[in-house]
Design a protein around this motif. Structure first.
Motif, PDB file in Angstrom:
ATOM      1  N   VAL A  64       1.135  -0.842   0.219  1.00 41.64           N
ATOM      2  CA  VAL A  64      -0.055  -0.098   0.252  1.00 41.64           C
ATOM      3  C   VAL A  64       0.482   0.735  -0.561  1.00 41.64           C
ATOM      4  CG1 VAL A  64      -1.439   1.362   0.925  1.00 41.64           C
ATOM      5  CG2 VAL A  64      -1.882  -1.090   1.426  1.00 41.64           C
ATOM      6  N   LEU A  65       2.224   1.748   0.875  1.00 41.59           N
ATOM      7  CA  LEU A  65       2.667   2.379   1.549  1.00 41.59           C
ATOM      8  C   LEU A  65       3.427   2.407  -0.423  1.00 41.59           C
ATOM      9  CD1 LEU A  65       3.828   2.262   4.300  1.00 41.59           C
ATOM     10  CD2 LEU A  65       2.718   3.927   4.032  1.00 41.59           C
ATOM     11  N   CYS A  66       3.897   1.965  -0.147  1.00 42.88           N
ATOM     12  CA  CYS A  66       4.899   1.971  -2.296  1.00 42.88           C
ATOM     13  C   CYS A  66       3.616   2.401  -3.606  1.00 42.88           C
ATOM     14  CB  CYS A  66       5.036   0.407  -2.864  1.00 42.88           C
ATOM     15  SG  CYS A  66       6.752  -0.315  -1.650  1.00 42.88           S
ATOM     16  N   ALA A  67       2.467   2.098  -3.375  1.00 42.66           N
ATOM     17  CA  ALA A  67       1.481   2.731  -4.248  1.00 42.66           C
ATOM     18  C   ALA A  67       1.286   4.071  -3.747  1.00 42.66           C
ATOM     19  CB  ALA A  67       0.557   1.476  -4.166  1.00 42.66           C
ATOM     20  N   ALA A  68       1.023   4.265  -2.450  1.00 43.14           N
ATOM     21  CA  ALA A  68       1.214   5.651  -2.405  1.00 43.14           C
ATOM     22  C   ALA A  68       2.414   6.682  -2.818  1.00 43.14           C
ATOM     23  CB  ALA A  68       0.750   5.582  -0.676  1.00 43.14           C
ATOM     24  N   ALA A  69       3.376   5.872  -2.189  1.00 44.95           N
ATOM     25  CA  ALA A  69       4.777   6.649  -2.820  1.00 44.95           C
ATOM     26  C   ALA A  69       3.971   7.369  -4.466  1.00 44.95           C
ATOM     27  CB  ALA A  69       5.651   5.738  -2.857  1.00 44.95           C
ATOM     28  N   ILE A  70       4.010   6.295  -5.415  1.00 49.61           N
ATOM     29  CA  ILE A  70       4.160   6.295  -6.459  1.00 49.61           C
ATOM     30  C   ILE A  70       2.554   7.022  -7.144  1.00 49.61           C
ATOM     31  CG2 ILE A  70       3.545   5.617  -8.790  1.00 49.61           C
ATOM     32  CD1 ILE A  70       5.092   2.876  -7.949  1.00 49.61           C
ATOM     33  N   ILE A  71       2.100   7.268  -5.923  1.00 49.67           N
ATOM     34  CA  ILE A  71       0.685   8.866  -6.690  1.00 49.67           C
ATOM     35  C   ILE A  71       2.124   9.974  -6.050  1.00 49.67           C
ATOM     36  CG2 ILE A  71      -0.918   9.853  -5.354  1.00 49.67           C
ATOM     37  CD1 ILE A  71      -2.037   6.486  -4.835  1.00 49.67           C
ATOM     38  N   GLY A  72       2.020   9.953  -5.240  1.00 56.60           N
ATOM     39  CA  GLY A  72       3.484  11.171  -5.103  1.00 56.60           C
ATOM     40  C   GLY A  72       2.860  11.967  -3.475  1.00 56.60           C
ATOM     41  N   THR A  73       3.652  12.547  -3.043  1.00 60.88           N
ATOM     42  CA  THR A  73       3.875  13.324  -1.463  1.00 60.88           C
ATOM     43  C   THR A  73       2.543  13.166  -0.844  1.00 60.88           C
ATOM     44  OG1 THR A  73       5.625  14.643  -1.881  1.00 60.88           O
ATOM     45  CG2 THR A  73       4.468  14.846   0.078  1.00 60.88           C
ATOM     46  N   ASN A  74       1.349  13.899  -1.923  1.00 59.73           N
ATOM     47  CA  ASN A  74      -0.078  13.833  -1.034  1.00 59.73           C
ATOM     48  C   ASN A  74      -0.902  12.492  -2.063  1.00 59.73           C
ATOM     49  OD1 ASN A  74       0.532  16.179   0.485  1.00 59.73           O
ATOM     50  ND2 ASN A  74       0.757  17.463  -1.798  1.00 59.73           N
ATOM     51  N   PHE A  75      -1.890  12.617  -0.887  1.00 57.17           N
ATOM     52  CA  PHE A  75      -2.733  11.133  -1.783  1.00 57.17           C
ATOM     53  C   PHE A  75      -3.840  10.808  -1.418  1.00 57.17           C
ATOM     54  CE2 PHE A  75      -0.229   9.485   1.347  1.00 57.17           C
ATOM     55  CZ  PHE A  75      -0.920   8.374   1.926  1.00 57.17           C
ATOM     56  N   SER A  76      -4.632   9.882  -1.853  1.00 61.96           N
ATOM     57  CA  SER A  76      -6.414  10.234  -1.578  1.00 61.96           C
ATOM     58  C   SER A  76      -6.436   8.780  -0.738  1.00 61.96           C
ATOM     59  CB  SER A  76      -7.484  10.614  -2.015  1.00 61.96           C
ATOM     60  OG  SER A  76      -7.975  10.024  -2.989  1.00 61.96           O
ATOM     61  N   ILE A  77      -7.182   8.237  -0.101  1.00 60.59           N
ATOM     62  CA  ILE A  77      -7.575   7.186   0.345  1.00 60.59           C
ATOM     63  C   ILE A  77      -7.971   6.133  -1.334  1.00 60.59           C
ATOM     64  CG2 ILE A  77      -9.239   5.806   2.144  1.00 60.59           C
ATOM     65  CD1 ILE A  77      -6.496   6.186   3.079  1.00 60.59           C
ATOM     66  N   ASP A  78      -8.884   6.987  -1.791  1.00 65.09           N
ATOM     67  CA  ASP A  78      -9.683   6.346  -2.181  1.00 65.09           C
ATOM     68  C   ASP A  78      -8.928   6.228  -3.739  1.00 65.09           C
ATOM     69  OD1 ASP A  78     -12.800   6.089  -3.826  1.00 65.09           O
ATOM     70  OD2 ASP A  78     -11.804   7.791  -5.519  1.00 65.09           O
ATOM     71  N   LEU A  79      -8.502   7.841  -4.107  1.00 65.71           N
ATOM     72  CA  LEU A  79      -7.269   6.737  -5.637  1.00 65.71           C
ATOM     73  C   LEU A  79      -6.327   5.544  -4.643  1.00 65.71           C
ATOM     74  CD1 LEU A  79      -6.127   7.055  -7.970  1.00 65.71           C
ATOM     75  CD2 LEU A  79      -5.055   9.386  -6.616  1.00 65.71           C
ATOM     76  N   LEU A  80      -6.018   5.362  -3.857  1.00 63.43           N
ATOM     77  CA  LEU A  80      -4.645   4.490  -3.395  1.00 63.43           C
ATOM     78  C   LEU A  80      -5.910   3.355  -2.842  1.00 63.43           C
ATOM     79  CD1 LEU A  80      -2.116   4.292  -2.404  1.00 63.43           C
ATOM     80  CD2 LEU A  80      -2.472   4.999   0.025  1.00 63.43           C
ATOM     81  N   LYS A  81      -6.841   3.152  -2.856  1.00 63.13           N
ATOM     82  CA  LYS A  81      -7.819   2.138  -2.243  1.00 63.13           C
ATOM     83  C   LYS A  81      -7.785   1.321  -4.457  1.00 63.13           C
ATOM     84  CE  LYS A  81     -12.304   2.529  -2.280  1.00 63.13           C
ATOM     85  NZ  LYS A  81     -13.584   2.773  -2.169  1.00 63.13           N
TER      86      LYS A  81
END
Length: 204
Positions: A64-81
């Protein structure tokens, strides 16, 4: 020095020393065991400290954290999910763990942020290049489903198109990067505009 007077780096080195029992409270005061500190195998830089911490995190949380890191510094739960194709409960579990452990913090707008760029850098080192491309591609698919695009989402979509699988939709990838470049130029973000337009040229 190892910290270069960086507050986050100082915090992480102190955390490391505390976790290894070189500093501890005793009868109303703190005890510092210098020899124990000298015997510690202390990483040479902040990124190495973060990597050593992440090695103890569960594989599910790291995913989950790796995916969040690729999204960027800021991320939403919806996009991450949607990116990791997991339940909201599992994503929240990973993010709550990260908040408690000082890796991520909640923002007033309901999104989350990594507390320091070194955490993103460390997580990116843990991601296989093929996996990274696949995650960028998944983010692209999620963002293209949005009915309207704010400037922030447009810029994000352009970046993920370029870093993901632009060959899957080359015309869209070029169009979005051109639009992002023009939008950035309108906002006087000339360096960003040049980057998006250069990406569009490379894809054409």
């Amino acid at each position: 020095t190892r910290t270069d007077a960086n507050a986050f780096a100082i915090q992480e080195y102190l955390r490391l020393v505390l976790e290894n029992g070189a500093i501890y409270p005793s009868w109303g005061q703190w005890v510092f065991e210098e020899q124990r500190v000298r015997n510690l195998d202390i990483p040479k830089n902040l990124k190495e400290i973060i990597l050593s911490r992440l090695k103890n995190v569960s594989a599910d949380h790291i995913h989950v954290l790796c995916a969040a890191a690729i999204i960027g510094t800021n991320f939403s739960i919806d996009l991450l999910k949607k990116t990791v194709n997991s339940s909201e409960a599992k994503v929240f579990e990973a993010i709550n763990f990260s908040v408690i452990n000082g890796l991520v913090e909640a923002n007033p707008n309901g999104e989350y942020s990594f507390v320091h760029d070194s955490i993103l850098e460390a997580l990116n080192l843990m991601i296989d290049p093929v996996q990274r491309t696949e995650i960028h591609y998944k983010i692209t698919l999620v963002l293209t489903d949005k009915p309207t695009l704010s400037n922030a989402v447009l810029f994000s979509l352009a970046r993920h198109y370029y870093l993901g699988k632009p060959e899957s939709a080359p015309e869209a990838a070029i169009k979005v990067n051109i639009l992002a470049g023009k939008t950035a130029l309108d906002g006087f973000a000339n360096e960003d505009a040049l980057a998006y337009l250069s990406n569009a040229k490379q894809l054409s």
